[in-house]
Design a protein around this motif. Sequence first.
Motif, PDB file in Angstrom:
ATOM      1  N   ALA A 202       0.830  -1.211   0.000  1.00 45.26           N
ATOM      2  CA  ALA A 202       0.000   0.000   0.000  1.00 45.26           C
ATOM      3  C   ALA A 202       0.862   1.257   0.000  1.00 45.26           C
ATOM      4  O   ALA A 202       0.597   2.208  -0.765  1.00 45.26           O
ATOM      5  N   TYR A 203       1.895   1.282   0.825  1.00 47.11           N
ATOM      6  CA  TYR A 203       2.748   2.473   0.886  1.00 47.11           C
ATOM      7  C   TYR A 203       3.596   2.627  -0.373  1.00 47.11           C
ATOM      8  O   TYR A 203       3.764   3.728  -0.899  1.00 47.11           O
ATOM      9  N   THR A 204       4.111   1.503  -0.865  1.00 50.75           N
ATOM     10  CA  THR A 204       4.984   1.559  -2.042  1.00 50.75           C
ATOM     11  C   THR A 204       4.210   1.969  -3.287  1.00 50.75           C
ATOM     12  O   THR A 204       4.644   2.850  -4.043  1.00 50.75           O
ATOM     13  N   TRP A 205       3.056   1.357  -3.507  1.00 51.53           N
ATOM     14  CA  TRP A 205       2.284   1.619  -4.727  1.00 51.53           C
ATOM     15  C   TRP A 205       1.633   3.006  -4.738  1.00 51.53           C
ATOM     16  O   TRP A 205       1.215   3.485  -5.793  1.00 51.53           O
ATOM     17  N   THR A 206       1.544   3.634  -3.570  1.00 55.13           N
ATOM     18  CA  THR A 206       0.990   5.002  -3.518  1.00 55.13           C
ATOM     19  C   THR A 206       2.087   6.028  -3.275  1.00 55.13           C
ATOM     20  O   THR A 206       1.803   7.189  -3.005  1.00 55.13           O
ATOM     21  N   GLU A 207       3.345   5.587  -3.336  1.00 57.75           N
ATOM     22  CA  GLU A 207       4.506   6.454  -3.106  1.00 57.75           C
ATOM     23  C   GLU A 207       4.440   7.123  -1.728  1.00 57.75           C
ATOM     24  O   GLU A 207       4.738   8.307  -1.579  1.00 57.75           O
ATOM     25  N   GLY A 208       4.011   6.355  -0.744  1.00 59.22           N
ATOM     26  CA  GLY A 208       3.999   6.845   0.625  1.00 59.22           C
ATOM     27  C   GLY A 208       2.818   7.746   0.964  1.00 59.22           C
ATOM     28  O   GLY A 208       2.806   8.363   2.038  1.00 59.22           O
ATOM     29  N   ARG A 209       1.808   7.808   0.102  1.00 56.93           N
ATOM     30  CA  ARG A 209       0.679   8.708   0.353  1.00 56.93           C
ATOM     31  C   ARG A 209      -0.499   8.027   1.031  1.00 56.93           C
ATOM     32  O   ARG A 209      -1.430   8.688   1.502  1.00 56.93           O
ATOM     33  N   ALA A 210      -0.517   6.719   1.075  1.00 53.66           N
ATOM     34  CA  ALA A 210      -1.682   5.994   1.604  1.00 53.66           C
ATOM     35  C   ALA A 210      -1.827   6.160   3.108  1.00 53.66           C
ATOM     36  O   ALA A 210      -0.844   6.263   3.852  1.00 53.66           O
ATOM     37  N   ILE A 211      -3.074   6.194   3.555  1.00 54.61           N
ATOM     38  CA  ILE A 211      -3.414   5.983   4.961  1.00 54.61           C
ATOM     39  C   ILE A 211      -3.892   4.535   5.015  1.00 54.61           C
ATOM     40  O   ILE A 211      -4.892   4.183   4.395  1.00 54.61           O
ATOM     41  N   PHE A 212      -3.147   3.700   5.721  1.00 54.78           N
ATOM     42  CA  PHE A 212      -3.383   2.255   5.629  1.00 54.78           C
ATOM     43  C   PHE A 212      -3.756   1.662   6.981  1.00 54.78           C
ATOM     44  O   PHE A 212      -3.194   2.020   8.023  1.00 54.78           O
ATOM     45  N   ALA A 213      -4.694   0.744   6.952  1.00 56.50           N
ATOM     46  CA  ALA A 213      -5.012  -0.068   8.131  1.00 56.50           C
ATOM     47  C   ALA A 213      -5.371  -1.463   7.652  1.00 56.50           C
ATOM     48  O   ALA A 213      -5.855  -1.649   6.528  1.00 56.50           O
ATOM     49  N   SER A 214      -5.138  -2.453   8.511  1.00 56.74           N
ATOM     50  CA  SER A 214      -5.404  -3.845   8.139  1.00 56.74           C
ATOM     51  C   SER A 214      -6.086  -4.555   9.297  1.00 56.74           C
ATOM     52  O   SER A 214      -6.183  -4.026  10.400  1.00 56.74           O
ATOM     53  N   GLY A 215      -6.562  -5.768   9.029  1.00 58.52           N
ATOM     54  CA  GLY A 215      -7.160  -6.567  10.088  1.00 58.52           C
ATOM     55  C   GLY A 215      -6.109  -7.291  10.903  1.00 58.52           C
ATOM     56  O   GLY A 215      -6.213  -7.408  12.119  1.00 58.52           O
ATOM     57  N   SER A 216      -5.078  -7.793  10.223  1.00 59.62           N
ATOM     58  CA  SER A 216      -3.965  -8.475  10.894  1.00 59.62           C
ATOM     59  C   SER A 216      -2.791  -7.511  11.030  1.00 59.62           C
ATOM     60  O   SER A 216      -2.692  -6.534  10.285  1.00 59.62           O
ATOM     61  N   PRO A 217      -1.894  -7.777  11.964  1.00 59.23           N
ATOM     62  CA  PRO A 217      -0.791  -6.837  12.198  1.00 59.23           C
ATOM     63  C   PRO A 217       0.267  -6.884  11.099  1.00 59.23           C
ATOM     64  O   PRO A 217       0.592  -7.940  10.566  1.00 59.23           O
ATOM     65  N   PHE A 218       0.799  -5.705  10.743  1.00 61.40           N
ATOM     66  CA  PHE A 218       1.952  -5.584   9.852  1.00 61.40           C
ATOM     67  C   PHE A 218       2.995  -4.713  10.534  1.00 61.40           C
ATOM     68  O   PHE A 218       2.651  -3.787  11.276  1.00 61.40           O
ATOM     69  N   ASN A 219       4.258  -5.004  10.259  1.00 61.58           N
ATOM     70  CA  ASN A 219       5.347  -4.226  10.841  1.00 61.58           C
ATOM     71  C   ASN A 219       5.420  -2.840  10.208  1.00 61.58           C
ATOM     72  O   ASN A 219       4.950  -2.637   9.079  1.00 61.58           O
ATOM     73  N   PRO A 220       6.009  -1.863  10.926  1.00 62.68           N
ATOM     74  CA  PRO A 220       6.224  -0.540  10.331  1.00 62.68           C
ATOM     75  C   PRO A 220       7.013  -0.639   9.035  1.00 62.68           C
ATOM     76  O   PRO A 220       7.798  -1.576   8.839  1.00 62.68           O
ATOM     77  N   VAL A 221       6.783   0.321   8.148  1.00 65.00           N
ATOM     78  CA  VAL A 221       7.399   0.306   6.821  1.00 65.00           C
ATOM     79  C   VAL A 221       8.222   1.582   6.624  1.00 65.00           C
ATOM     80  O   VAL A 221       7.752   2.681   6.926  1.00 65.00           O
ATOM     81  N   GLU A 222       9.450   1.424   6.133  1.00 68.03           N
ATOM     82  CA  GLU A 222      10.290   2.572   5.765  1.00 68.03           C
ATOM     83  C   GLU A 222      10.145   2.822   4.270  1.00 68.03           C
ATOM     84  O   GLU A 222      10.304   1.905   3.461  1.00 68.03           O
ATOM     85  N   PHE A 223       9.796   4.062   3.911  1.00 70.18           N
ATOM     86  CA  PHE A 223       9.677   4.402   2.493  1.00 70.18           C
ATOM     87  C   PHE A 223      10.176   5.823   2.277  1.00 70.18           C
ATOM     88  O   PHE A 223       9.697   6.765   2.916  1.00 70.18           O
ATOM     89  N   ASN A 224      11.161   5.959   1.408  1.00 69.42           N
ATOM     90  CA  ASN A 224      11.755   7.266   1.099  1.00 69.42           C
ATOM     91  C   ASN A 224      12.172   8.023   2.363  1.00 69.42           C
ATOM     92  O   ASN A 224      11.935   9.225   2.508  1.00 69.42           O
TER      93      ASN A 224
END
Length: 591
Positions: free
Chosen positions: A459-481
């Motif tokens: 989600a972050y990569t394909w939106t170039e870091g513009r997405a506001i993202f939430a999920s049902g299962s946990p995901f680790n923090p993401v570093e982008f740019n």
Amino acid sequence: MESVLKAHRGGESVLDLSPRWTVGGGVEDVYGEDRATEDQLVTPWTVSVASGYSLLRDPHHNKGLAFNEKERDAHYLRGLLPPAIICQELQEKKLLHSLRQYDLPLHKYMAMMELEERNERLFYKLLIDNVEELLPVVYTPTVGEACQKYGSIFRRPQGLYISLKEKGKVLEVLRNWPQRTIQVIVVTDGERILGLGDLGCQGMGIPVGKLALYTALGGVRPSGCLPITIDVGTNNEQLLNDEFYIGLKQKRATGKEYYDFLHEFMTAVKQNYGEKVLIQFEDFANHNAFELLARYATTHLVFNDDIQGTTSVVLAGLVASLKLLGGTLADYRFLFFGVGEAGTGIAELIAIEMSKQSKIPVEETRKMIWLVDSKGLIVNSRKESLQHLKKPWAHEHVPVHNLLDAVKAIKPTALIGTSGVGKTFTKEVVEAIASFNQKPLIMALSNPTSQSECTAEEAYTWTEGRAIFASGSPFNPVEFNGKRFVPGQANNAYIFPGLGFGLVISGAIRVHDDMLLAASEALAGQVTDEHCHMGMIYPPLSNIRKISAHIAANVAAKAYELGLATQLPRPADLVKYAESCMYTPSYRSYR
């Protein structure tokens, strides 16, 4: 507050169970489990509690090496324990170190369940103090694998199994459970476990996990919780052919047989535990989930977490996201992929909240919300062939047959996945929504992780870091740019423990939609500017007990406002009252 445990000859002890008033106005029982509902204020009495070897086998009282010298003398423990005396904090440190040595999440799950069976207070202390690390172990996503293998890892009963063999005897079965004062029941029939399908009797892992969270996150005392699995058979051929399957080996009962059995269960629960016991339906198939909720909403205190809990937590995220997006909910368009109980339930609560905020009729606010199922966009031309739950969402539009074309046609602000099908938010879909939104809101809500519509990184990569993202299962923090993004988890654990606790402390007799809105607003209110700066639309789970107290207070306030509360008089400060009533797992001293 210390309990008074006096040793008597014969290896037994008498435990003084006189109620003790707490500063916050609740009542504390001998286990330090605060009782807030008036029906549980009882006159003093005593019961016999075994000492010695039996005491060490009792998970409610066992403290292991934390028994001090006096306790070891008084309760016939000399020689049954090594000489070292280790405090609860050190026990917790040792166990956490051991858990971290396991490579497989399922092994961690089994170790946690074994701890709960051995030392209940230490289990909850460990879970409360390390909630962000251990929540994925005791609940999603690991609980899904645990349910799939529940027959193999079953050790001892953690709840009640009520099968068709008990037809006509359900009340007797309920009376076999040792605890008499039950506040919350979580019940499943195992037909739709997470995104894993029909797991029959092995679905018991879900009620067990949910109720562990009711205690750890919401403060409901463990002895007030009862997990139940209704076994009416399974249509899972693999389980039916498995020699180790622990449930009924027959096809699922349906129709009148099914509903008659469920009615016997609901009637027996009310007869045995009273009007104020909360019954939470969990992981029932869509066709039964809506029917059961509709049947019993006016006669019992019932709540469906898949429908109502999910809707409430998602709405909270949407309300919190306005701090990043600006405007109101009525300014935006929503597109859902997946039209089951979760999708339609979330959509309806959003429509109600939009109507409440904007004073626009719900019939109009529904038109800002679009749904896509396996056959494409739900539109008027399909109305005759649609299930009842989909019909309110059939709007005027030309037919659209897939998600990508629906995104391009509707141009939604928010894309919400409740499909239970992984990898369906493809690069093309995400890039499409990003092309007409500066900050696209993407919620991939399906569980477990393998069923998530997309990952946080995608989600972050394909939106170039513009997405506001939430999920049902946990995901680790993401570093982008060079920027760190912390994905939100639209976890029902934010809502149902606090909601249920609010119902308990107010003595509510019914669940009302306004209580769900109150829970959502309380959760959204816990999201700070600092959280928003990291792209978070949910507060950290590390603060969950504080969050649950605020949710419980909001829900209780609504219960009093609606005239549905029976715990009178109303406490002056509901947040402080909720905090005072929360179960705490610290060891008690025995004398």
